[in-house]
Enzyme design. Structure first.
Site, short mmCIF file in Angstrom:
data_model
loop_
_atom_site.label_atom_id
_atom_site.label_comp_id
_atom_site.label_asym_id
_atom_site.label_seq_id
_atom_site.Cartn_x
_atom_site.Cartn_y
_atom_site.Cartn_z
N TYR A 94 0.85 -1.19 0.00
CA TYR A 94 0.00 0.00 0.00
C TYR A 94 0.88 1.24 0.00
O TYR A 94 1.56 1.53 0.98
CB TYR A 94 -0.90 -0.02 1.23
CG TYR A 94 -2.08 0.93 1.19
CD1 TYR A 94 -2.34 1.73 0.09
CD2 TYR A 94 -2.95 1.00 2.27
CE1 TYR A 94 -3.44 2.58 0.07
CE2 TYR A 94 -4.05 1.85 2.25
CZ TYR A 94 -4.29 2.64 1.16
OH TYR A 94 -5.36 3.49 1.14
N LYS B 61 -0.99 -1.05 -4.30
CA LYS B 61 -2.22 -0.30 -4.15
C LYS B 61 -1.85 1.16 -3.91
O LYS B 61 -1.06 1.47 -3.02
CB LYS B 61 -3.03 -0.84 -2.98
CG LYS B 61 -4.34 -0.08 -2.73
CD LYS B 61 -5.01 -0.54 -1.44
CE LYS B 61 -6.29 0.26 -1.20
NZ LYS B 61 -6.84 0.04 0.13
#
Length: 309
Positions: A135, A160
């Site tokens: 992330y 992400k």
């Protein structure tokens, strides 16, 4: 990761009781409803699921419950984060609880270089042989060289993005896809911005079609209709739902820090789910904001009904 290049991803909430315990029965019901909404994967105990507010024991039970309820219907990814040793502990717990993969959240507080972030990812990934999504947001920022370096960590399967810099994301995607690494073509990229629907078209244009949807937690009919419209190139429905629902929702969300979670929980309560409060330092949505959210949801559904007529 799901095979679809433009997958809709669910990030379930974590319900708490009035006496501050995880409500596993309510969580199981929530997870089952999310699975039935048809996402490509579940990401539990992540940002929307208040990962940072959970103890390790609570985390284990949340992940195990999600795995049990989901069964073999779709993969379950679990959040892991914090400092390197703590993140390794959570990663190992996710593995033991039966998770299919990890979402590695940014390291706690400490900022470093992109190369340092890759080292952190590698350090945590060694603790559990699970497919890992990295992330990128806040103090965890990749550059093109770091993105390519992640291809050398066998369990890392995707990035992400939670930053919203489309130009920078294009550079990461291009660097990976043109790297000639054997994993370059299959490596995944996800749009993880709050209310990712607002940027779905922009990210899709640079090859990032999959996105997370907080709206799926409380208005799955709107979220799935929007995703279907994006996939099918139904520009009219996309424009209508952005104007009548997503922009008003995002405007309300931005009124108070932490509403990315608290307002979503309020929406889930409006949908009839037992969610309980958020844990500190988050604050619950005010009654006036909950009323405004109810009106926004009604407006979105009315717009969807007009569009379908």
């Amino acid at each position: 990761m799901p095979a679809e290049a433009d997958a809709l991803l669910s990030f379930p909430l974590t319900p708490f009781t009035a006496d501050d315990e995880v409500d596993l029965d309510a969580f199981a019901e929530h997870v089952d409803e999310q699975v039935l909404a048809g996402p490509a994967a579940l990401f539990v105990a992540c940002g929307t699921g208040e990962f940072s507010a959970l103890s390790l024991d609570e985390y284990r039970t949340v992940v195990a419950t999600a795995v049990r309820v989901a069964g073999d219907r779709l993969p379950v990814y679990a959040g892991a984060g914090g400092g390197p040793r703590v993140a390794r502990e959570f990663a190992a717990a996710a593995h033991d609880a039966g998770a299919d993969g990890l979402l590695l959240l940014p390291p706690y507080l400490v900022a470093s270089t992109p190369a340092g972030l890759v080292s952190h990812v590698r350090y945590v990934a060694e603790a559990a042989a699970l497919p890992t999504v990295v992330y990128q947001r806040a103090n965890a920022v990749l550059d093109p060289d770091a993105a390519v370096a992640l291809l050398g960590v066998p369990t890392v399967v995707a990035v992400k993005d939670g930053r919203g810099d489309v130009d920078a994301m294009l550079r990461l995607v291009t660097a990976v896809r043109s790297s000639r690494d054997p994993r370059a073509a299959e490596f995944g990229f996800l749009n993880g911005l709050p209310t990712a629907e607002l940027s779905a078209l922009a990210y899709r244009a640079i090859g990032v079609g999959s996105y997370s949807s907080a709206v799926l937690c409380f208005a799955p009919d709107i979220a799935t209709a929007f995703h279907r419209a994006v996939r099918e190139g139904d520009d009219v429905t996309v424009r209508v739902l952005i104007a009548e629902f997503y922009l008003p929702f995002a405007t309300l969300r931005d009124r108070v820090p932490g509403y990315q979670v608290a307002l979503v929980k309020a929406g889930a309560r409006l949908a009839g789910l037992r969610m309980g409060p958020v844990r500190p330092p988050l604050v619950d949505a005010t009654p006036a904001h909950v009323e405004a959210l109810e009106e926004i949801i009604a407006s979105g559904r009315a717009a969807l009904k007009r569009d379908e007529a």
